[in-house]
Design a protein around this motif. Structure first.
Motif, PDB file in Angstrom:
ATOM      1  N   ALA A  16       0.837  -1.205   0.000  1.00 57.88           N
ATOM      2  CA  ALA A  16       0.000   0.000   0.000  1.00 57.88           C
ATOM      3  C   ALA A  16       0.871   1.255   0.000  1.00 57.88           C
ATOM      4  O   ALA A  16       0.560   2.234  -0.697  1.00 57.88           O
ATOM      5  N   GLU A  17       1.961   1.231   0.734  1.00 51.07           N
ATOM      6  CA  GLU A  17       2.869   2.384   0.745  1.00 51.07           C
ATOM      7  C   GLU A  17       3.514   2.584  -0.629  1.00 51.07           C
ATOM      8  O   GLU A  17       3.625   3.706  -1.112  1.00 51.07           O
ATOM      9  N   ARG A  18       3.932   1.488  -1.261  1.00 48.34           N
ATOM     10  CA  ARG A  18       4.519   1.579  -2.596  1.00 48.34           C
ATOM     11  C   ARG A  18       3.484   2.063  -3.606  1.00 48.34           C
ATOM     12  O   ARG A  18       3.780   2.885  -4.477  1.00 48.34           O
ATOM     13  N   ALA A  19       2.264   1.557  -3.490  1.00 42.08           N
ATOM     14  CA  ALA A  19       1.183   1.961  -4.390  1.00 42.08           C
ATOM     15  C   ALA A  19       0.880   3.448  -4.233  1.00 42.08           C
ATOM     16  O   ALA A  19       0.674   4.160  -5.227  1.00 42.08           O
ATOM     17  N   THR A  20       0.871   3.918  -2.995  1.00 43.57           N
ATOM     18  CA  THR A  20       0.620   5.336  -2.746  1.00 43.57           C
ATOM     19  C   THR A  20       1.645   6.189  -3.472  1.00 43.57           C
ATOM     20  O   THR A  20       1.306   7.199  -4.103  1.00 43.57           O
ATOM     21  N   GLN A  21       2.892   5.800  -3.418  1.00 49.57           N
ATOM     22  CA  GLN A  21       3.949   6.561  -4.090  1.00 49.57           C
ATOM     23  C   GLN A  21       3.727   6.591  -5.595  1.00 49.57           C
ATOM     24  O   GLN A  21       3.852   7.638  -6.231  1.00 49.57           O
ATOM     25  N   LEU A  22       3.387   5.446  -6.180  1.00 54.93           N
ATOM     26  CA  LEU A  22       3.136   5.397  -7.625  1.00 54.93           C
ATOM     27  C   LEU A  22       1.942   6.270  -8.012  1.00 54.93           C
ATOM     28  O   LEU A  22       1.963   6.958  -9.036  1.00 54.93           O
ATOM     29  N   ILE A  23       0.900   6.247  -7.193  1.00 54.98           N
ATOM     30  CA  ILE A  23      -0.293   7.048  -7.470  1.00 54.98           C
ATOM     31  C   ILE A  23       0.034   8.538  -7.380  1.00 54.98           C
ATOM     32  O   ILE A  23      -0.374   9.331  -8.242  1.00 54.98           O
ATOM     33  N   GLU A  25       2.956   9.939  -7.827  1.00 52.31           N
ATOM     34  CA  GLU A  25       3.803  10.275  -8.967  1.00 52.31           C
ATOM     35  C   GLU A  25       2.976  10.393 -10.246  1.00 52.31           C
ATOM     36  O   GLU A  25       3.182  11.313 -11.044  1.00 52.31           O
ATOM     37  N   GLY A  26       2.029   9.470 -10.437  1.00 43.19           N
ATOM     38  CA  GLY A  26       1.163   9.530 -11.610  1.00 43.19           C
ATOM     39  C   GLY A  26       0.291  10.765 -11.609  1.00 43.19           C
ATOM     40  O   GLY A  26       0.098  11.417 -12.647  1.00 43.19           O
ATOM     41  N   SER A  27      -0.212  11.129 -10.457  1.00 41.54           N
ATOM     42  CA  SER A  27      -1.048  12.322 -10.337  1.00 41.54           C
ATOM     43  C   SER A  27      -0.225  13.580 -10.604  1.00 41.54           C
ATOM     44  O   SER A  27      -0.650  14.471 -11.340  1.00 41.54           O
ATOM     45  N   ALA A  28       0.956  13.646 -10.031  1.00 47.12           N
ATOM     46  CA  ALA A  28       1.817  14.816 -10.226  1.00 47.12           C
ATOM     47  C   ALA A  28       2.202  14.973 -11.695  1.00 47.12           C
ATOM     48  O   ALA A  28       2.250  16.090 -12.215  1.00 47.12           O
ATOM     49  N   ALA A  29       2.458  13.884 -12.379  1.00 48.52           N
ATOM     50  CA  ALA A  29       2.842  13.947 -13.787  1.00 48.52           C
ATOM     51  C   ALA A  29       1.736  14.558 -14.634  1.00 48.52           C
ATOM     52  O   ALA A  29       2.004  15.246 -15.618  1.00 48.52           O
ATOM     53  N   ARG A  30       0.494  14.319 -14.245  1.00 50.05           N
ATOM     54  CA  ARG A  30      -0.618  14.878 -15.003  1.00 50.05           C
ATOM     55  C   ARG A  30      -0.644  16.396 -14.948  1.00 50.05           C
ATOM     56  O   ARG A  30      -1.092  17.052 -15.871  1.00 50.05           O
ATOM     57  N   VAL A  47      -5.978   8.110 -15.573  1.00 53.53           N
ATOM     58  CA  VAL A  47      -6.158   7.406 -14.309  1.00 53.53           C
ATOM     59  C   VAL A  47      -6.027   5.910 -14.534  1.00 53.53           C
ATOM     60  O   VAL A  47      -5.405   5.203 -13.752  1.00 53.53           O
ATOM     61  N   THR A  48      -6.587   5.419 -15.628  1.00 52.03           N
ATOM     62  CA  THR A  48      -6.508   3.992 -15.927  1.00 52.03           C
ATOM     63  C   THR A  48      -5.056   3.552 -16.074  1.00 52.03           C
ATOM     64  O   THR A  48      -4.687   2.479 -15.602  1.00 52.03           O
ATOM     65  N   GLU A  49      -4.213   4.358 -16.708  1.00 48.12           N
ATOM     66  CA  GLU A  49      -2.791   4.006 -16.830  1.00 48.12           C
ATOM     67  C   GLU A  49      -2.146   3.847 -15.456  1.00 48.12           C
ATOM     68  O   GLU A  49      -1.405   2.902 -15.223  1.00 48.12           O
ATOM     69  N   THR A  50      -2.404   4.780 -14.573  1.00 47.71           N
ATOM     70  CA  THR A  50      -1.837   4.697 -13.225  1.00 47.71           C
ATOM     71  C   THR A  50      -2.419   3.502 -12.495  1.00 47.71           C
ATOM     72  O   THR A  50      -1.707   2.750 -11.832  1.00 47.71           O
ATOM     73  N   ASP A  51      -3.726   3.303 -12.621  1.00 51.37           N
ATOM     74  CA  ASP A  51      -4.404   2.168 -12.004  1.00 51.37           C
ATOM     75  C   ASP A  51      -3.766   0.856 -12.460  1.00 51.37           C
ATOM     76  O   ASP A  51      -3.457  -0.022 -11.650  1.00 51.37           O
ATOM     77  N   GLN A  52      -3.540   0.731 -13.758  1.00 48.53           N
ATOM     78  CA  GLN A  52      -2.941  -0.491 -14.307  1.00 48.53           C
ATOM     79  C   GLN A  52      -1.514  -0.689 -13.807  1.00 48.53           C
ATOM     80  O   GLN A  52      -1.128  -1.815 -13.475  1.00 48.53           O
ATOM     81  N   ALA A  53      -0.746   0.384 -13.754  1.00 49.29           N
ATOM     82  CA  ALA A  53       0.642   0.279 -13.291  1.00 49.29           C
ATOM     83  C   ALA A  53       0.702  -0.172 -11.836  1.00 49.29           C
ATOM     84  O   ALA A  53       1.514  -1.030 -11.473  1.00 49.29           O
ATOM     85  N   VAL A  54      -0.164   0.392 -11.016  1.00 44.24           N
ATOM     86  CA  VAL A  54      -0.185   0.018  -9.601  1.00 44.24           C
ATOM     87  C   VAL A  54      -0.652  -1.426  -9.444  1.00 44.24           C
ATOM     88  O   VAL A  54      -0.063  -2.198  -8.688  1.00 44.24           O
ATOM     89  N   GLU A  55      -1.695  -1.795 -10.179  1.00 44.82           N
ATOM     90  CA  GLU A  55      -2.184  -3.171 -10.099  1.00 44.82           C
ATOM     91  C   GLU A  55      -1.099  -4.161 -10.515  1.00 44.82           C
ATOM     92  O   GLU A  55      -0.907  -5.193  -9.856  1.00 44.82           O
ATOM     93  N   VAL A  98     -11.418   6.260  -6.541  1.00 43.51           N
ATOM     94  CA  VAL A  98     -12.061   7.567  -6.639  1.00 43.51           C
ATOM     95  C   VAL A  98     -11.392   8.331  -7.775  1.00 43.51           C
ATOM     96  O   VAL A  98     -10.364   8.960  -7.594  1.00 43.51           O
ATOM     97  N   ARG A  99     -11.956   8.268  -8.948  1.00 48.98           N
ATOM     98  CA  ARG A  99     -11.332   8.857 -10.136  1.00 48.98           C
ATOM     99  C   ARG A  99     -11.316  10.374 -10.111  1.00 48.98           C
ATOM    100  O   ARG A  99     -10.358  10.987 -10.530  1.00 48.98           O
ATOM    101  N   TYR A 100     -12.353  11.010  -9.653  1.00 47.71           N
ATOM    102  CA  TYR A 100     -12.431  12.463  -9.740  1.00 47.71           C
ATOM    103  C   TYR A 100     -11.256  13.146  -9.047  1.00 47.71           C
ATOM    104  O   TYR A 100     -10.709  14.095  -9.573  1.00 47.71           O
TER     105      TYR A 100
END
Length: 108
Positions: A16-23, A25-30, A47-55, A98-100
Motif C-alpha cells: 500500500a505504501e509503494r502503491a501510494t507513491q506510484l499514485i 507520482e502519476g497524479s503529479a505527472a498529469r 487514471v486507468t494508466e496509473t491504475d494499471q501500473a499500480v495493479e 475515486v477517479r475524480y
C-alpha cells in the motif's frame, strides 16, 4: 496461523505504501504536462494508466512473495482475466477507486 496472517498484513501494508507513491507520482505527472496530456488522452485514460501500473506492481509482488496466492484485479478483470474464486488465499485489488480526485487538482 496468526503469525502467517500478521506477515501477510505487513506485506500488504508495504505494498500500500509503494502503491501510494506510484499514485502520487502519476497524479503529479498529469499536472506538470497538462497541455500534452489534453491533446492525447482524456482524464479517465490517464487514471486507468496509473491504475494499471499500480495493479501490475501489486500483482507481481504478490506472485513473487506468495506464488500460491490467487489475484483478482479490477483492471485485469475488466480486460477478461477472471480466475475463479477458490478457498486459496486471494488478493482482490482496485488501486484507485475515486477517479475524480485524480482528474482535478485538489487543495489538501
Amino acid at each position: 496461523m496468526e503469525e502467517e496472517y500478521q506477515q501477510i498484513l505487513e506485506f500488504a501494508y508495504g505494498l500500500a505504501e509503494r502503491a501510494t507513491q506510484l499514485i502520487l507520482e502519476g497524479s503529479a505527472a498529469r499536472w506538470t504536462k497538462k497541455e500534452d496530456i489534453e491533446e492525447k488522452k482524456n482524464s479517465v485514460d490517464l487514471v486507468t494508466e496509473t491504475d494499471q501500473a499500480v495493479e501490475e506492481m501489486i500483482k507481481a509482488a504478490v506472485a513473487e512473495r506468495y506464488p500460491t496466492h490467487q489475484f483478482i484485479g479490477e483492471e485485469s478483470y475488466a480486460a477478461g482475466d477472471r480466475p475463479p474464486l477458490t478457498d486459496e488465499f486471494t488478493w482482490i485489488v482496485d488501486p484507485i477507486d475515486v477517479r475524480y480526485n485524480l482528474q482535478e487538482p485538489a487543495d489538501l
